[in-house]
Write an enzyme that holds these catalytic residues in place. Structure first.
Site, mmCIF file in Angstrom:
data_model
loop_
_atom_site.group_PDB
_atom_site.id
_atom_site.type_symbol
_atom_site.label_atom_id
_atom_site.label_comp_id
_atom_site.label_asym_id
_atom_site.label_seq_id
_atom_site.Cartn_x
_atom_site.Cartn_y
_atom_site.Cartn_z
ATOM 1 N N ASP A 101 0.840 -1.206 0.000
ATOM 2 C CA ASP A 101 0.000 0.000 0.000
ATOM 3 C C ASP A 101 0.875 1.256 0.000
ATOM 4 O O ASP A 101 2.026 1.220 0.423
ATOM 5 C CB ASP A 101 -0.906 -0.026 1.243
ATOM 6 C CG ASP A 101 -2.111 0.890 1.082
ATOM 7 O OD1 ASP A 101 -2.296 1.456 -0.018
ATOM 8 O OD2 ASP A 101 -2.864 1.048 2.059
ATOM 9 N N ARG A 117 0.283 7.620 -2.490
ATOM 10 C CA ARG A 117 0.814 8.654 -1.579
ATOM 11 C C ARG A 117 2.274 8.943 -1.871
ATOM 12 O O ARG A 117 2.726 10.082 -1.853
ATOM 13 C CB ARG A 117 0.651 8.212 -0.119
ATOM 14 C CG ARG A 117 -0.712 8.550 0.444
ATOM 15 C CD ARG A 117 -1.022 7.751 1.664
ATOM 16 N NE ARG A 117 -1.470 6.406 1.311
ATOM 17 C CZ ARG A 117 -1.750 5.456 2.195
ATOM 18 N NH1 ARG A 117 -1.599 5.711 3.486
ATOM 19 N NH2 ARG A 117 -2.168 4.284 1.800
ATOM 20 N N GLU A 139 -11.916 -5.081 -5.503
ATOM 21 C CA GLU A 139 -12.400 -3.702 -5.319
ATOM 22 C C GLU A 139 -11.623 -2.715 -6.202
ATOM 23 O O GLU A 139 -12.128 -1.652 -6.564
ATOM 24 C CB GLU A 139 -12.281 -3.281 -3.847
ATOM 25 C CG GLU A 139 -13.227 -4.007 -2.898
ATOM 26 C CD GLU A 139 -12.884 -5.480 -2.639
ATOM 27 O OE1 GLU A 139 -11.701 -5.863 -2.791
ATOM 28 O OE2 GLU A 139 -13.805 -6.255 -2.308
ATOM 29 N N ASN A 140 -10.377 -3.062 -6.568
ATOM 30 C CA ASN A 140 -9.589 -2.156 -7.417
ATOM 31 C C ASN A 140 -10.200 -1.976 -8.813
ATOM 32 O O ASN A 140 -9.872 -1.024 -9.517
ATOM 33 C CB ASN A 140 -8.137 -2.654 -7.572
ATOM 34 C CG ASN A 140 -7.296 -2.477 -6.325
ATOM 35 O OD1 ASN A 140 -6.313 -3.187 -6.117
ATOM 36 N ND2 ASN A 140 -7.663 -1.511 -5.479
ATOM 37 N N TRP A 141 -11.119 -2.890 -9.212
ATOM 38 C CA TRP A 141 -11.787 -2.713 -10.512
ATOM 39 C C TRP A 141 -12.615 -1.432 -10.537
ATOM 40 O O TRP A 141 -13.016 -0.970 -11.597
ATOM 41 C CB TRP A 141 -12.686 -3.913 -10.838
ATOM 42 C CG TRP A 141 -11.952 -5.171 -11.181
ATOM 43 C CD1 TRP A 141 -11.921 -6.324 -10.452
ATOM 44 C CD2 TRP A 141 -11.147 -5.428 -12.355
ATOM 45 N NE1 TRP A 141 -11.145 -7.271 -11.086
ATOM 46 C CE2 TRP A 141 -10.655 -6.746 -12.259
ATOM 47 C CE3 TRP A 141 -10.787 -4.663 -13.470
ATOM 48 C CZ2 TRP A 141 -9.831 -7.324 -13.224
ATOM 49 C CZ3 TRP A 141 -9.961 -5.242 -14.433
ATOM 50 C CH2 TRP A 141 -9.490 -6.556 -14.315
ATOM 51 N N ARG A 156 -11.554 1.468 -9.600
ATOM 52 C CA ARG A 156 -10.685 2.656 -9.778
ATOM 53 C C ARG A 156 -10.916 3.255 -11.169
ATOM 54 O O ARG A 156 -11.484 2.594 -12.048
ATOM 55 C CB ARG A 156 -9.218 2.237 -9.629
ATOM 56 C CG ARG A 156 -8.894 1.896 -8.189
ATOM 57 C CD ARG A 156 -7.406 1.843 -7.913
ATOM 58 N NE ARG A 156 -7.224 1.627 -6.488
ATOM 59 C CZ ARG A 156 -6.111 1.885 -5.822
ATOM 60 N NH1 ARG A 156 -5.052 2.343 -6.448
ATOM 61 N NH2 ARG A 156 -6.042 1.677 -4.524
ATOM 62 N N SER A 176 -8.540 -5.228 4.430
ATOM 63 C CA SER A 176 -8.960 -4.989 3.040
ATOM 64 C C SER A 176 -9.308 -6.257 2.267
ATOM 65 O O SER A 176 -8.869 -6.438 1.119
ATOM 66 C CB SER A 176 -7.876 -4.194 2.290
ATOM 67 O OG SER A 176 -7.687 -2.957 2.902
ATOM 68 N N GLU A 205 0.395 -13.403 12.350
ATOM 69 C CA GLU A 205 0.890 -12.213 13.054
ATOM 70 C C GLU A 205 0.816 -11.024 12.100
ATOM 71 O O GLU A 205 1.164 -11.144 10.914
ATOM 72 C CB GLU A 205 2.357 -12.429 13.483
ATOM 73 C CG GLU A 205 2.538 -13.538 14.488
ATOM 74 C CD GLU A 205 1.860 -13.242 15.828
ATOM 75 O OE1 GLU A 205 1.874 -12.069 16.253
ATOM 76 O OE2 GLU A 205 1.314 -14.183 16.438
#
Ligand code: FPP
Length: 243
Positions: free
Chosen positions: A21, A25, A68-70, A72, A197, A208
């Site tokens: 991720d 940014r 979910e990126n579809w 964008r 996500s 972990e």
């Protein structure tokens, strides 16, 4: 490639998953377009693959593109797919050199024929490699994976091949996209986000979690080693009480 030291051997997870991720940014901070962040992310992918293979991990699963990126913007999706095509061609020598076997998790039917073909070629070309398995989660969603698994199980029950009362946890695990991969021991997420996500929800029951503020394009083997050191210090009880 240098051999792993005795100290390194004690601290490495058998199976690692990463939510990569912060590409956007990273790019914004530099006044660049988002795709530049994704492009620089490839260097981090290469370095992580090589380091994990060198350290002898059995499996590395990378969240490269979610269901979910579809949603964008079309242009970003198309650039991400181009990048994926480039990755699948240009990184083959890296996979071969490191004896890495490529596999895929996700709804592959949503990918364009060209991406699918390149993915199939890379999977076939590395199929006999005996080292680490690199699983690219593309068009992947954990809930979709569970839906697909439930449908497959329901079909077996409907055909009489399986009894409903014989469904166990291992039945569900066996119907996931990559049933032979060990569940992740460690999940790393970059760019300081404290979310799962929709990634490997079934598989990470006892994984972990490690979150770092480093954005994915800046992620290097030092950061991987920091994560492994943190992992080595964790006490894993799997719900039991230690003696
Ligand atoms: C999240 O950053 C990253 C992605 C959605 C894509 C990950 C892709 C790569 C690392 C490059 C391609 C990888 C392969 C294996 C070909 P974001 O865009 O959500 O970042 P942001 O939250 O800072 O906007």
């Amino acid at each position: 490639m240098s051999a792993k030291s005795a100290e390194e051997q004690t601290r490495i997870p058998r199976s690692l998953a990463i939510i990569m991720d912060g590409n956007g940014r990273w790019a914004r901070k530099r006044g660049l377009g988002r795709i530049k962040g994704h492009e620089h992310g490839i260097t981090a992918v290469r370095e992580s693959v090589e380091e994990c293979a060198r350290l002898g991990l059995e499996a590395l699963t990378l969240y490269a593109f979610s269901e979910e990126n579809w949603s964008r913007p079309k242009q970003e999706i198309s650039l991400l797919m181009k990048l994926l095509e480039r990755f699948l061609v240009e990184e083959r020598p890296t996979l071969q050199k490191n004896n890495v076997r490529l596999v895929h998790a996700g709804r592959i039917e949503r990918l364009a024929p060209k991406v699918r073909a390149l993915l199939d070629e890379s999977i076939a070309e590395t199929a006999t490699n005996t080292g680490m398995v690199l699983c690219l989660a593309i068009s992947y969603g954990s809930r979709a994976e569970l839906v697909d698994a439930m449908r497959a199980i329901a079909r077996r029950v409907a055909s009489g091949e399986l009894q409903a009362d014989d469904i166990e946890e291992k039945t569900i695990s066996a119907h996931l996209y990559q049933p032979d991969l060990p569940d992740p021991d460690l999940l790393i997420r970059t760019a300081d986000e404290m979310r799962l996500s929709n990634f490997l929800l079934w598989q990470i029951s006892y994984t972990e979690l490690y979150v770092t503020s480093v954005c994915w394009p800046d992620f290097r083997k030092e950061h991987l080693q920091e994560a492994f050191a943190a992992y080595a210090a964790r006490v894993r009880k799997f719900g039991a009480v230690l003696p």
